[in-house]
Design a protein around this motif. Sequence first.
Motif, PDB file in Angstrom:
ATOM      1  N   PRO A  33      11.269 -37.173 -38.219  1.00 21.16           N
ATOM      2  CA  PRO A  33      12.183 -36.599 -37.229  1.00 21.16           C
ATOM      3  C   PRO A  33      12.101 -35.071 -37.290  1.00 21.16           C
ATOM      4  CG  PRO A  33      13.308 -38.202 -38.613  1.00 21.16           C
ATOM      5  CD  PRO A  33      11.953 -37.992 -39.199  1.00 21.16           C
ATOM      6  N   GLY A  34      11.967 -34.438 -36.183  1.00 20.89           N
ATOM      7  CA  GLY A  34      11.818 -32.986 -36.150  1.00 20.89           C
ATOM      8  C   GLY A  34      10.408 -32.553 -35.805  1.00 20.89           C
ATOM      9  N   ASP A  35       9.451 -33.459 -35.896  1.00 20.85           N
ATOM     10  CA  ASP A  35       8.092 -33.169 -35.448  1.00 20.85           C
ATOM     11  C   ASP A  35       8.069 -33.298 -33.924  1.00 20.85           C
ATOM     12  OD1 ASP A  35       7.292 -32.833 -38.046  1.00 20.85           O
ATOM     13  OD2 ASP A  35       6.358 -34.794 -38.219  1.00 20.85           O
ATOM     14  N   ILE A  36       7.571 -32.293 -33.262  1.00 17.13           N
ATOM     15  CA  ILE A  36       7.620 -32.246 -31.802  1.00 17.13           C
ATOM     16  C   ILE A  36       6.307 -32.762 -31.225  1.00 17.13           C
ATOM     17  CG2 ILE A  36       7.834 -30.728 -29.816  1.00 17.13           C
ATOM     18  CD1 ILE A  36       9.495 -28.876 -31.624  1.00 17.13           C
ATOM     19  N   ARG A  37       6.426 -33.747 -30.339  1.00 18.59           N
ATOM     20  CA  ARG A  37       5.280 -34.284 -29.596  1.00 18.59           C
ATOM     21  C   ARG A  37       5.610 -34.231 -28.118  1.00 18.59           C
ATOM     22  NH1 ARG A  37       2.069 -38.908 -32.358  1.00 18.59           N
ATOM     23  NH2 ARG A  37       2.397 -38.358 -34.516  1.00 18.59           N
ATOM     24  N   HIS A  38       4.721 -33.674 -27.364  1.00 17.68           N
ATOM     25  CA  HIS A  38       4.908 -33.621 -25.909  1.00 17.68           C
ATOM     26  C   HIS A  38       3.578 -34.004 -25.263  1.00 17.68           C
ATOM     27  CE1 HIS A  38       6.546 -32.475 -22.083  1.00 17.68           C
ATOM     28  NE2 HIS A  38       5.498 -31.702 -21.858  1.00 17.68           N
ATOM     29  N   GLU A  39       3.593 -35.101 -24.523  1.00 15.73           N
ATOM     30  CA  GLU A  39       2.381 -35.589 -23.874  1.00 15.73           C
ATOM     31  C   GLU A  39       2.573 -35.591 -22.368  1.00 15.73           C
ATOM     32  OE1 GLU A  39       0.744 -39.190 -25.394  1.00 15.73           O
ATOM     33  OE2 GLU A  39       1.390 -38.734 -27.431  1.00 15.73           O
ATOM     34  N   THR A  40       1.587 -35.057 -21.670  1.00 16.61           N
ATOM     35  CA  THR A  40       1.578 -35.124 -20.210  1.00 16.61           C
ATOM     36  C   THR A  40       0.229 -35.702 -19.795  1.00 16.61           C
ATOM     37  OG1 THR A  40       0.648 -32.909 -19.932  1.00 16.61           O
ATOM     38  CG2 THR A  40       3.043 -33.070 -20.040  1.00 16.61           C
ATOM     39  N   GLU A  41       0.032 -35.817 -18.510  1.00 12.61           N
ATOM     40  CA  GLU A  41      -1.244 -36.344 -18.032  1.00 12.61           C
ATOM     41  C   GLU A  41      -2.383 -35.353 -18.237  1.00 12.61           C
ATOM     42  OE1 GLU A  41      -0.612 -35.261 -13.368  1.00 12.61           O
ATOM     43  OE2 GLU A  41       0.346 -37.042 -14.211  1.00 12.61           O
ATOM     44  N   ILE A  47       3.621 -30.311 -32.658  1.00 11.19           N
ATOM     45  CA  ILE A  47       4.075 -29.255 -33.563  1.00 11.19           C
ATOM     46  C   ILE A  47       4.793 -29.927 -34.733  1.00 11.19           C
ATOM     47  CG2 ILE A  47       5.422 -27.146 -33.775  1.00 11.19           C
ATOM     48  CD1 ILE A  47       5.211 -26.920 -30.703  1.00 11.19           C
ATOM     49  N   PRO A  48       4.136 -30.028 -35.897  1.00 13.06           N
ATOM     50  CA  PRO A  48       4.713 -30.769 -37.040  1.00 13.06           C
ATOM     51  C   PRO A  48       5.655 -29.901 -37.882  1.00 13.06           C
ATOM     52  CG  PRO A  48       2.512 -30.087 -37.560  1.00 13.06           C
ATOM     53  CD  PRO A  48       2.763 -29.652 -36.140  1.00 13.06           C
ATOM     54  N   ILE A  49       6.802 -29.542 -37.341  1.00 10.57           N
ATOM     55  CA  ILE A  49       7.726 -28.650 -38.039  1.00 10.57           C
ATOM     56  C   ILE A  49       8.246 -29.284 -39.331  1.00 10.57           C
ATOM     57  CG2 ILE A  49       9.966 -27.490 -37.878  1.00 10.57           C
ATOM     58  CD1 ILE A  49       9.410 -27.195 -34.870  1.00 10.57           C
ATOM     59  N   THR A  50       8.807 -30.463 -39.246  1.00 10.21           N
ATOM     60  CA  THR A  50       9.398 -31.106 -40.421  1.00 10.21           C
ATOM     61  C   THR A  50       8.337 -31.458 -41.457  1.00 10.21           C
ATOM     62  OG1 THR A  50      11.070 -32.041 -38.964  1.00 10.21           O
ATOM     63  CG2 THR A  50      10.928 -32.959 -41.159  1.00 10.21           C
ATOM     64  N   SER A  51       7.187 -31.910 -41.019  1.00 11.46           N
ATOM     65  CA  SER A  51       6.119 -32.251 -41.961  1.00 11.46           C
ATOM     66  C   SER A  51       5.652 -31.019 -42.732  1.00 11.46           C
ATOM     67  CB  SER A  51       4.936 -32.863 -41.219  1.00 11.46           C
ATOM     68  OG  SER A  51       5.317 -34.081 -40.620  1.00 11.46           O
ATOM     69  N   MET A  52       5.566 -29.887 -42.070  1.00 12.86           N
ATOM     70  CA  MET A  52       5.140 -28.663 -42.757  1.00 12.86           C
ATOM     71  C   MET A  52       6.208 -28.136 -43.705  1.00 12.86           C
ATOM     72  SD  MET A  52       2.051 -28.083 -42.094  1.00 12.86           S
ATOM     73  CE  MET A  52       1.811 -29.845 -42.105  1.00 12.86           C
ATOM     74  N   ILE A  53       7.484 -28.372 -43.386  1.00 10.87           N
ATOM     75  CA  ILE A  53       8.553 -28.003 -44.321  1.00 10.87           C
ATOM     76  C   ILE A  53       8.449 -28.855 -45.581  1.00 10.87           C
ATOM     77  CG2 ILE A  53      11.068 -28.065 -44.682  1.00 10.87           C
ATOM     78  CD1 ILE A  53      11.341 -27.218 -41.734  1.00 10.87           C
ATOM     79  N   VAL A  54       8.166 -30.147 -45.426  1.00  7.66           N
ATOM     80  CA  VAL A  54       7.989 -31.029 -46.585  1.00  7.66           C
ATOM     81  C   VAL A  54       6.797 -30.572 -47.423  1.00  7.66           C
ATOM     82  CG1 VAL A  54       7.389 -33.388 -47.283  1.00  7.66           C
ATOM     83  CG2 VAL A  54       9.109 -33.005 -45.518  1.00  7.66           C
TER      84      VAL A  54
END
Length: 68
Positions: A33-41, A47-54
């Motif tokens: 939770p906190g990792d940002i994923r945005h997919e369009t066509e 953007i792995p914010i939480t993963s990089m904090i860990v």
Amino acid sequence: MARWLVIAGIALVLLGLALHYAPWLLNWFGRLPGDIRHETEHGRVFIPITSMIVVSLVLSLLLNLFNR
């Protein structure tokens, strides 16, 4: 400096073995939770914010343990 390179090499080999023989061990990485994923066509943004904090916390703890 040489000692750190040997430790980093061993850590990379262990990570490579874990990814090869047990890929399910790291399936959680990048899906926290906190990792940002945005997919369009037209494209994807991740953007792995939480993963990089860990990762930062784990590396900080390990470096503090080795430096003492």
